[in-house]
Design a protein around this motif. Structure first.
Motif, PDB file in Angstrom:
ATOM      1  N   ARG A  96      88.906   1.343  47.978  1.00  0.00           N
ATOM      2  CA  ARG A  96      88.287   2.162  48.996  1.00  0.00           C
ATOM      3  C   ARG A  96      87.612   3.382  48.376  1.00  0.00           C
ATOM      4  NH1 ARG A  96      92.685   3.508  52.522  1.00  0.00           N
ATOM      5  NH2 ARG A  96      92.179   1.476  53.378  1.00  0.00           N
TER       6      ARG A  96
ATOM      7  N   ARG B 164      89.359   4.517  41.955  1.00  0.00           N
ATOM      8  CA  ARG B 164      90.747   4.060  41.889  1.00  0.00           C
ATOM      9  C   ARG B 164      91.004   2.943  42.889  1.00  0.00           C
ATOM     10  NH1 ARG B 164      89.709   8.631  44.445  1.00  0.00           N
ATOM     11  NH2 ARG B 164      90.974   9.531  46.103  1.00  0.00           N
TER      12      ARG B 164
ATOM     13  N   LEU C 257      96.827   2.113  41.314  1.00  0.00           N
ATOM     14  CA  LEU C 257      98.016   2.496  42.060  1.00  0.00           C
ATOM     15  C   LEU C 257      98.779   1.232  42.445  1.00  0.00           C
ATOM     16  CD1 LEU C 257      97.420   4.977  44.971  1.00  0.00           C
ATOM     17  CD2 LEU C 257      99.539   3.783  44.625  1.00  0.00           C
TER      18      LEU C 257
ATOM     19  N   ARG D 285      99.662   4.404  38.473  1.00  0.00           N
ATOM     20  CA  ARG D 285     100.608   5.053  39.397  1.00  0.00           C
ATOM     21  C   ARG D 285     101.471   3.981  40.020  1.00  0.00           C
ATOM     22  NH1 ARG D 285      97.700   8.887  43.641  1.00  0.00           N
ATOM     23  NH2 ARG D 285      95.706   7.920  43.126  1.00  0.00           N
TER      24      ARG D 285
ATOM     25  N   TYR E  62     103.902  15.721  47.195  1.00  0.00           N
ATOM     26  CA  TYR E  62     102.478  15.373  47.048  1.00  0.00           C
ATOM     27  C   TYR E  62     101.789  15.318  48.412  1.00  0.00           C
ATOM     28  CZ  TYR E  62      98.504  12.406  45.489  1.00  0.00           C
ATOM     29  OH  TYR E  62      97.266  11.858  45.233  1.00  0.00           O
ATOM     30  N   TYR E  63     102.223  14.396  49.249  1.00  0.00           N
ATOM     31  CA  TYR E  63     101.633  14.295  50.586  1.00  0.00           C
ATOM     32  C   TYR E  63     102.704  14.323  51.679  1.00  0.00           C
ATOM     33  CZ  TYR E  63      97.032  12.583  48.902  1.00  0.00           C
ATOM     34  OH  TYR E  63      95.802  12.452  48.327  1.00  0.00           O
TER      35      TYR E  63
ATOM     36  N   LYS F 181      92.308   9.212  53.177  1.00  0.00           N
ATOM     37  CA  LYS F 181      93.167  10.330  53.555  1.00  0.00           C
ATOM     38  C   LYS F 181      92.361  11.597  53.792  1.00  0.00           C
ATOM     39  CE  LYS F 181      96.683   8.260  50.684  1.00  0.00           C
ATOM     40  NZ  LYS F 181      95.850   7.162  50.168  1.00  0.00           N
TER      41      LYS F 181
HETATM   42  C1  LIG Z   1      96.170   6.398  49.249  1.00  0.00           C
HETATM   43  C2  LIG Z   1      95.239   5.495  48.603  1.00  0.00           C
HETATM   44  C3  LIG Z   1      94.771   5.744  47.299  1.00  0.00           C
HETATM   45  C4  LIG Z   1      95.194   6.948  46.504  1.00  0.00           C
HETATM   46  O1  LIG Z   1      94.758   8.124  47.096  1.00  0.00           O
HETATM   47  P1  LIG Z   1      95.029   9.504  46.366  1.00  0.00           P
HETATM   48  O2  LIG Z   1      94.535  10.527  47.333  1.00  0.00           O
HETATM   49  O3  LIG Z   1      94.258   9.455  45.093  1.00  0.00           O
HETATM   50  O4  LIG Z   1      96.490   9.611  46.108  1.00  0.00           O
HETATM   51  C5  LIG Z   1      93.896   4.845  46.758  1.00  0.00           C
HETATM   52  N1  LIG Z   1      93.475   3.766  47.434  1.00  0.00           N
HETATM   53  C6  LIG Z   1      93.891   3.508  48.687  1.00  0.00           C
HETATM   54  C7  LIG Z   1      93.360   2.322  49.400  1.00  0.00           C
HETATM   55  C8  LIG Z   1      94.784   4.367  49.315  1.00  0.00           C
HETATM   56  O5  LIG Z   1      95.216   4.099  50.559  1.00  0.00           O
END
Ligand SMILES: *Cc1c(COP(=O)(O)O)cnc(C)c1O
Length: 428
Positions: free
Chosen positions: A123, A127, A178, A209, A298-299, A348
Motif C-alpha cells: 500500500r 514497504r 513487515l 519488522r 508506537y501506535y 494510517k
Molecule cells: C501498517 C501498515 C504498514 C506499516 O506502516 P507504518 O506506518 O510504516 O508502521 C505497511 N503496510 C501496510 C499495508 C500496513 O497496514
C-alpha cells in the motif's frame, strides 16, 4: 481432572507446582497444543457456570468466530471479577460479536484487494506487509482480520512464501518488510530462519519488522534459540501488542528483556478498546510499564470497522482525550501516535489534539499541554530554496541515484517545486 485444567488452575492460584509441571507450563509448544477452544473448559478453569441460554449463544458465536486461548493468558484472569477483566474481554466471546453494524466491513483495510502477490499487501511506496502465518495461539476478540480467524489453520507452504519473496526481490523500492499474520512467531524456528535468511539476502531490504503478540499471550515462545535466529539475520525490529498494564507479567517481562538485550528494538501497537483500555489512566500506566521494559509505544489504533467489533469501538474523541493526557504529561518517548487506519485501504492517519491555534505571515500561535498560549516568531529572511532535485545539497551530500528513491506521491507531490501537478483528483 484433565492435567491442563489442573495446571492452569494451579497457576492461577499461584500454587507451588513441581519442577516438571513448571517445565511443561513454560514450553510454548505445550501451551500452543493446549489452547482452550470450548466454553466447558473455560467454565472448569474459572470455576463459573453460564446459563443454558448464555451457553447456546456462546456456542453459536464460536462457530462463526472461533475461540482459542492459551492456558497462560487464561491464567491471568481474575476469577473474582472475570466479567470486568480486560484479559477475559479480549479472549472470551461476547454475544455482541454477532451484531453487524451498518458500517462494518469484512476487509476494512482492503488488504486482500491491495495484494499483488500471495501474502503481500503493498500500500505504501517503500514497504510491504507480508502475511507469513495464518496461525495465532490466542484469537483476540478484537482482531481486525476477524474474517480469517481460524479459517485455515496452516502455515503457507514454502512455495507460497516463495511467491511473496519473489515479489519483494523484483521490487527494489521495498526497503522495509513487515512480517505479519496470523502471528509470525507461530512458525517453527527452522521456517523463520529460512524466511529471514531469504529476506536478508535481498540487497534493497534494509529492515525487517515482525508484528507478534506472543510476548503478550505466549511469552514462552521467546526462547533462547529463537533469539539466536533473530540475531543472525540483519536488522530486525519487533512490534508487539500489549493493550493493558495487566498483561505485563513476570513472564512477558522476561520475554521482552531477552529480545531487547539481543539488540532488537521493540515497539508496541495497542488498540483502543471500549471497557478495556479506553481510559487515560490505564493508558498512561500501560505506556509507563512498556518503557520500563524497553518497549517504545508506537501506535494506538482506533478500532477498525471489521465485522463484529462495534462493541469494542470508542469515539475518536476518547482517543484524542488519551493523547491529551499523555503528551507533555509524561516522557515524550512514552507517547505513541494515535492513528485511524482508513477504511478502504487509505493507510494510517494520525489524529491528535490541535496544538497550532493560529498563524500569521511570520508568527505562529501555539498552545501547550498546560493550556499556555504562546507565539513562535519565524525568521523574516528565510529564503525558500527552489528544489529542482539537482541542487548542491542533494548532489554533494546525498548522492542518490534514480531508482533508489521511491516516486513522490500525494500531498508531498503537490508541495514539490519540481512537480507540475496542482490538484489531486479523486479517482472516482
Ligand atoms: C501498517 C501498515 C504498514 C506499516 O506502516 P507504518 O506506518 O510504516 O508502521 C505497511 N503496510 C501496510 C499495508 C500496513 O497496514
Amino acid at each position: 481432572m484433565e492435567p491442563m485444567i489442573e495446571v492452569t488452575k494451579n497457576r492461577m492460584e499461584n500454587e507451588v507446582v513441581t519442577a516438571d509441571t513448571l517445565k511443561m507450563w513454560k514450553d510454548w509448544r505445550w501451551q500452543a497444543k493446549n489452547t482452550i477452544k470450548d466454553v466447558d473448559t473455560v467454565e472448569k478453569i474459572l470455576g463459573i457456570n453460564f446459563s443454558k441460554e448464555e451457553r447456546e449463544h456462546l456456542e453459536e458465536i464460536i462457530k462463526i468466530f472461533p475461540m482459542s486461548i492459551t492456558p497462560y493468558y487464561l491464567s491471568l484472569i481474575n476469577t473474582e471479577d472475570y466479567k470486568n477483566d480486560p484479559i477475559f474481554k479480549q479472549a472470551f466471546p461476547d454475544k455482541r460479536e454477532l451484531h453487524i453494524a451498518k458500517y462494518d466491513m469484512v476487509d476494512p483495510l482492503a488488504e486482500d484487494k491491495n495484494s499483488p502477490a500471495p501474502g503481500i499487501t503493498h500500500r505504501y511506496p517503500d514497504r510491504v506487509l507480508f502475511h507469513i502465518s495464518n496461525v495465532c495461539a490466542m484469537y483476540c476478540r478484537h482482531c481486525t482480520r476477524k474474517r480469517k480467524v481460524g479459517d485455515r489453520e496452516c502455515i503457507p507452504s514454502k512455495e507460497e512464501m516463495e511467491m511473496g519473496l519473489e515479489y519483494i526481490r523484483n521490487n527494489p523500492v521495498v526497503r522495509d518488510v513487515l512480517l505479519s499474520g496470523g502471528d509470525p512467531f507461530m512458525l517453527s524456528d527452522e521456517l523463520l530462519d529460512w524466511i529471514l535468511g531469504e529476506l536478508n539476502k535481498i540487497e534493497h531490504v534494509e529492515v525487517i519488522r515482525i508484528g507478534t503478540r506472543t510476548p503478550v499471550v505466549l511469552p514462552y515462545r521467546i526462547t533462547d534459540s529463537l533469539v539466536e535466529i533473530l540475531k543472525k539475520h540483519g536488522v530486525i525490529w519487533i512490534n508487539t501488542h500489549f493493550n493493558h498494564p495487566k498483561e505485563i507479567t513476570i513472564a512477558s517481562k522476561e520475554a521482552l528483556k531477552k529480545l531487547a538485550l539481543a539488540g532488537i528494538p521493540l515497539g508496541n501497537q495497542s488498540v483502543l478498546l471500549a471497557d478495556v483500555n479506553d481510559c487515560p489512566r490505564i493508558m498512561k500506566r500501560l505506556v509507563h510499564k512498556l518503557v520500563e521494559n524497553r518497549v517504545r509505544p508506537y501506535y494506538i489504533y482506533q478500532c477498525d470497522l471489521s465485522e463484529g467489533l462495534e462493541h469494542f469501538r470508542t469515539s475518536v474523541g476518547k482517543g484524542i482525550e488519551i493523547m491529551e493526557n499523555l503528551r507533555g504529561h509524561t516522557s515524550g518517548f512514552a507517547v505513541p501516535i494515535y492513528v485511524i487506519d482508513a477504511p478502504g485501504g487509505g493507510g494510517k492517519i494520525p489524529v491528535m489534539p490541535n496544538y497550532l491555534i493560529s498563524w500569521s505571515t511570520n508568527k505562529i500561535i501555539l498552545r501547550n499541554y498546560e493550556g499556555v498560549i504562546t507565539t513562535y516568531q519565524e525568521p523574516s529572511d528565510y529564503r525558500h530554496n527552489d528544489c529542482d532535485l539537482k541542487c548542491d545539497l542533494c548532489n554533494l551530500q546525498l548522492k542518490l541515484h534514480e531508482g533508489e528513491e521511491s516516486k513522490i506521491i500525494g500531498i508531498a507531490k503537490l508541495i514539490a517545486d519540481y512537480e507540475e501537478v496542482i490538484t489531486l483528483t479523486p479517482g472516482e
